[in-house]
Design a protein around this motif. Structure first.
Motif: not given
Ligand SMILES: *Cc1c(COP(=O)(O)O)cnc(C)c1O
Length: 358
Positions: A36, A56, A148, A161
């Protein structure tokens, strides 16, 4: 770029990995880790980390869930006969993600950071890269970027992200290569002038699914889309580009400005030129396809993309009749053999396409 690693506390056992790699299918099993990176206007790209693969936690107001600001890539890591691990033209995927990012109003992730991120995840999960054993098993890599930010207003997100996940993939064709049958989508299009057709974004796939469902109901494997303006020019399949091999050795591939230009497509254009073919990128109508097959001018049709590499195309079905399959597959299979050979380290790489990871 800084990437921290927190190894998974519950990695799959070696026995479990072996079991999955023996029959991986496609997109069903994922490796132990994920990567990430995050972006904000103040901090730029930051927070690079590799950690255990897992779900997530997203706020229901996360922008991507509402407005589909998203781009992705698809590529593979290949294990060579000496055990080393390589990717194929990763800087081309990185550059395409930059182009997609421009269209989706995302920040740019620099090419070297993209390549570093992909390499880092593959290195961390290298035991998941299959040994092809003369076949085509590889580790499929899925880098993607999404809005995000928790915000329902419509504007480019200020929290983005980027992630990379990996999934072992078996040969696309089990039990031998066989031509795919196409459904011609005459009412639904996937991309229009000024739209997102040239960007690799989930929205284009969403736009293709109703046609895909129509095609599946007709017993077809894939859908072929036409241009949105005139409904005459061949674009591509939902996720693969098309090539038409002619009796005189010329190879034609559609160029309309609204197709997604595959890295497989670009590589085939170079490879075919190298093998002595004349290659034309131009508009190519559905009538030219029908008449070319009927007259014998078109001898082979094939589709290409990272997942299947190259697949022969069979008949095209539509509400207004059928275009017969082109009879041959000699040039198709020669190009396929050459490309797969380069990717798996079984053939020379005269173009310097391969990038060593491990
Ligand atoms: C990814 C994709 C392709 C194939 O691209 P490759 O880089 O060759 O895998 C073709 N068409 C669409 C719509 C795509 O998303």
């Amino acid at each position: 770029m800084q990437i921290t690693t927190s190894p998974s506390s519950s990695p799959a056992s070696d026995e479990r990995v072996a079991e999955i790699l023996a029959d991986p299918g496609f997109g069903k099993h994922f490796t132990d880790h994920m990567l990430t990176l995050e972006w904000t206007p103040e901090a730029g790209w930051h927070g690079g980390r590799i950690e255990a693969y897992g779900p997530l936690s997203l706020d229901p107001a996360t922008a991507v869930l509402h407005y589909a600001q998203e781009t992705f890539e698809g590529m593979k890591a290949y294990r060579h006969p000496d055990g080393s691990i390589w990717s194929f033209r990763p800087e081309a995927n990185a550059a395409r993600m930059v182009r997609s990012s421009h269209r989706l109003a995302f920040p740019e992730l620099p090419v070297e950071d993209f390549v570093q991120a992909v390499d880092a995840l593959v290195a961390a999960d290298q035991r998941w890269v299959p040994t092809p054993d003369g076949g085509e098993n590889a580790l499929y890599l899925r880098p993607f970027m999404f809005a995000s930010e928790t915000f329902l207003g419509v504007r480019p997100a200020e929290h983005v992200t980027f992630m990379v996940i990996a999934s072992p993939a078996g040969a696309y064709f089990k039990g031998g290569i066989k031509p795919v049958t196409l459904w011609l989508s005459e009412h639904l299009t996937r991309a229009g002038r000024g739209g997102m057709g040239a960007a690799k974004t989930g929205g284009n796939y969403a736009a293709s699914l109703a046609a895909q469902r129509e095609g599946m109901a007709k017993g077809c494997d894939q859908v072929v889309f036409l241009d949105a303006t005139e409904g005459r020019y061949v674009e591509e399949l939902g996720g693969m580009n098309l090539f038409f091999v002619h009796a005189d050795g010329t190879i034609v591939t559609p160029e309309t400005g609204t197709i997604l230009e595959g890295i497989t497509r670009a590589s085939i254009i170079e490879l075919a030129g190298h093998q002595g073919h004349k290659v034309e990128e131009r508009r190519f109508s559905i009538d030219e396809w029908r008449e070319g097959v009927a007259s014998g001018a078109i001898t082979e049709v094939f589709a290409c993309g990272t997942a299947a590499v190259i697949t022969p195309v069979g008949a095209v079905l539509s509400e207004h009749g059928e275009i017969a399959a082109a009879p041959g597959s000699e040039v198709t299979m020669a190009l396929r053999e050459e490309l797969v050979g380069i990717q798996f380290g079984r053939a020379e790489d005269p173009f310097g396409w391969m990038h060593r990871i491990v």
